[in-house]
Write an enzyme that holds these catalytic residues in place. Structure first.
Site, PDB file in Angstrom:
ATOM      1  N   ASN A 112      -6.061  38.448  30.358  1.00 58.05           N
ATOM      2  CA  ASN A 112      -6.135  38.142  29.452  1.00 58.05           C
ATOM      3  C   ASN A 112      -6.739  36.413  29.057  1.00 58.05           C
ATOM      4  O   ASN A 112      -5.710  36.048  30.935  1.00 58.05           O
ATOM      5  CB  ASN A 112      -5.743  37.742  28.168  1.00 58.05           C
ATOM      6  CG  ASN A 112      -5.439  36.912  27.349  1.00 58.05           C
ATOM      7  OD1 ASN A 112      -6.511  37.379  26.299  1.00 58.05           O
ATOM      8  ND2 ASN A 112      -4.950  36.290  26.350  1.00 58.05           N
ATOM      9  N   HIS A 114      -5.964  32.667  27.676  1.00 55.95           N
ATOM     10  CA  HIS A 114      -5.491  32.450  26.858  1.00 55.95           C
ATOM     11  C   HIS A 114      -5.855  30.491  27.120  1.00 55.95           C
ATOM     12  O   HIS A 114      -5.507  29.601  28.433  1.00 55.95           O
ATOM     13  CB  HIS A 114      -4.301  32.263  26.721  1.00 55.95           C
ATOM     14  CG  HIS A 114      -3.185  31.468  25.616  1.00 55.95           C
ATOM     15  ND1 HIS A 114      -3.203  31.861  24.408  1.00 55.95           N
ATOM     16  CD2 HIS A 114      -2.848  30.114  25.434  1.00 55.95           C
ATOM     17  CE1 HIS A 114      -2.924  31.422  23.342  1.00 55.95           C
ATOM     18  NE2 HIS A 114      -2.623  30.051  23.835  1.00 55.95           N
ATOM     19  N   SER A 141      -4.823  29.524  30.815  1.00 54.15           N
ATOM     20  CA  SER A 141      -4.096  30.463  31.988  1.00 54.15           C
ATOM     21  C   SER A 141      -5.697  31.736  31.418  1.00 54.15           C
ATOM     22  O   SER A 141      -5.262  32.515  30.482  1.00 54.15           O
ATOM     23  CB  SER A 141      -2.860  30.733  31.390  1.00 54.15           C
ATOM     24  OG  SER A 141      -2.451  29.148  31.289  1.00 54.15           O
ATOM     25  N   ASP A 150       0.878  36.839  25.291  1.00 55.39           N
ATOM     26  CA  ASP A 150       0.915  35.554  26.011  1.00 55.39           C
ATOM     27  C   ASP A 150       1.831  35.525  27.378  1.00 55.39           C
ATOM     28  O   ASP A 150       2.326  33.861  27.501  1.00 55.39           O
ATOM     29  CB  ASP A 150       0.970  34.087  24.926  1.00 55.39           C
ATOM     30  CG  ASP A 150      -0.812  34.530  24.438  1.00 55.39           C
ATOM     31  OD1 ASP A 150      -1.304  35.068  24.555  1.00 55.39           O
ATOM     32  OD2 ASP A 150      -0.809  33.426  23.647  1.00 55.39           O
TER      33      ASP A 150
HETATM   34  C1  GRF Z   1     -11.555  31.596  23.960  1.00 51.06           C
HETATM   35  O1  GRF Z   1     -10.742  29.798  24.040  1.00 51.06           O
HETATM   36  C2  GRF Z   1     -10.278  31.845  24.839  1.00 51.06           C
HETATM   37  O2  GRF Z   1      -9.260  31.397  25.478  1.00 51.06           O
HETATM   38  C3  GRF Z   1      -9.875  32.390  23.512  1.00 51.06           C
HETATM   39  O3  GRF Z   1     -10.095  32.664  22.631  1.00 51.06           O
HETATM   40  C4  GRF Z   1     -11.395  32.046  23.384  1.00 51.06           C
HETATM   41  C5  GRF Z   1     -12.465  33.066  23.459  1.00 51.06           C
HETATM   42  O4  GRF Z   1     -14.136  32.249  22.922  1.00 51.06           O
HETATM   43  N1  GRF Z   1      -8.523  33.751  23.668  1.00 51.06           N
HETATM   44  P1  GRF Z   1     -14.909  33.283  23.875  1.00 51.06           P
HETATM   45  O5  GRF Z   1     -15.511  34.674  22.066  1.00 51.06           O
HETATM   46  O6  GRF Z   1     -15.058  33.887  24.728  1.00 51.06           O
HETATM   47  O7  GRF Z   1     -16.191  32.305  23.330  1.00 51.06           O
END
Ligand code: GRF
Length: 206
Positions: A112, A114, A141, A150
């Site tokens: 994932n 984050h 991260s 997370d």
């Molecule tokens: C990103 O900021 C990611 O870190 C978080 O959700 C957002 C997703 O953006 N988990 P995208 O859909 O990849 O543009």
């Protein structure tokens, strides 16, 4: 062999696009087998379709009648991933908490991204949390997905300085730029078999 990826999304899909770009540019030795979304008609699905990637919208609603709706849904997602030959799953803006049933199907093969320097500011609205806390630095991260949200072992991070003038939008945009570099790099380490998990520590093999 290229790493067979499945990407789970719920929205915009900019990280998914960064992954596809990195593959095209030869920086990530992988192939996106399928993109699964829990939301219909989101931008990420449309963008993936335009690139000729197999996409599936799996509606959570019909699963509400099951005894354990979240697990039943995740088993549905897992089935789609397995049927498409996915070996590694990348969550990219996927707005559902993944149940152990799905995590167990891809042991240490689910990542994932984050938008904070974990363990600071987990959960939703991390960029707002960082600003409201008065942090001077935040970032992003990439971590393994485990049962705690997370909380999985961290694979890589990038920091982003916070300015006094920053708003949620400006900070989010700068963090997102870093995400787009960090996620494909982390996935490339996975593709190369260079990630070794020892407890909470992820060792990057040479
Ligand atoms: C990103 O900021 C990611 O870190 C978080 O959700 C957002 C997703 O953006 N988990 P995208 O859909 O990849 O543009």
């Amino acid at each position: 062999m290229a790493l067979a990826l499945g990407v789970l999304i719920s929205g915009r899909g900019s990280n998914l696009m960064a992954i596809l770009d990195a593959i095209q540019e030869g920086k990530l030795y992988a192939i996106v087998k399928v993109v699964v979304s829990n939301k219909a008609k989101v931008a990420g699905l449309e963008l993936a379709k335009k690139r000729g990637i197999q996409t599936v919208f799996l509606d959570p609603k019909p699963f509400a009648q099951e005894d354990n709706p979240r697990e039943a849904y995740d088993l549905g997602v897992g089935k789609i991933l397995q049927e498409n030959g996915v070996e590694c799953v990348a969550l990219a803006g996927y707005m559902r908490i993944v149940t152990p049933a799905l995590i167990r199907m891809f042991p240490w093969k689910m990542l994932n991204i984050h938008p904070s320097l974990l363990p600071a500011f987990p959960g939703l609205d991390s960029q707002r949390q960082a600003l409201e806390w008065g942090a001077k630095v935040s970032g992003c991260s990439v971590h393994f997905v485990t049962e705690g949200v997370d909380e999985g072992p961290i694979i890589s991070q990038k920091s982003v300085a916070i300015n006094e003038e920053d708003t949620v939008e400006t900070l989010s945009a700068r963090i997102l730029d870093q995400e787009h570099e960090l996620y494909p790099q982390a996935l490339q380490l996975m593709a190369q078999g260079r990630l070794q998990v020892e407890g909470r520590i992820v060792r990057i093999l040479p």
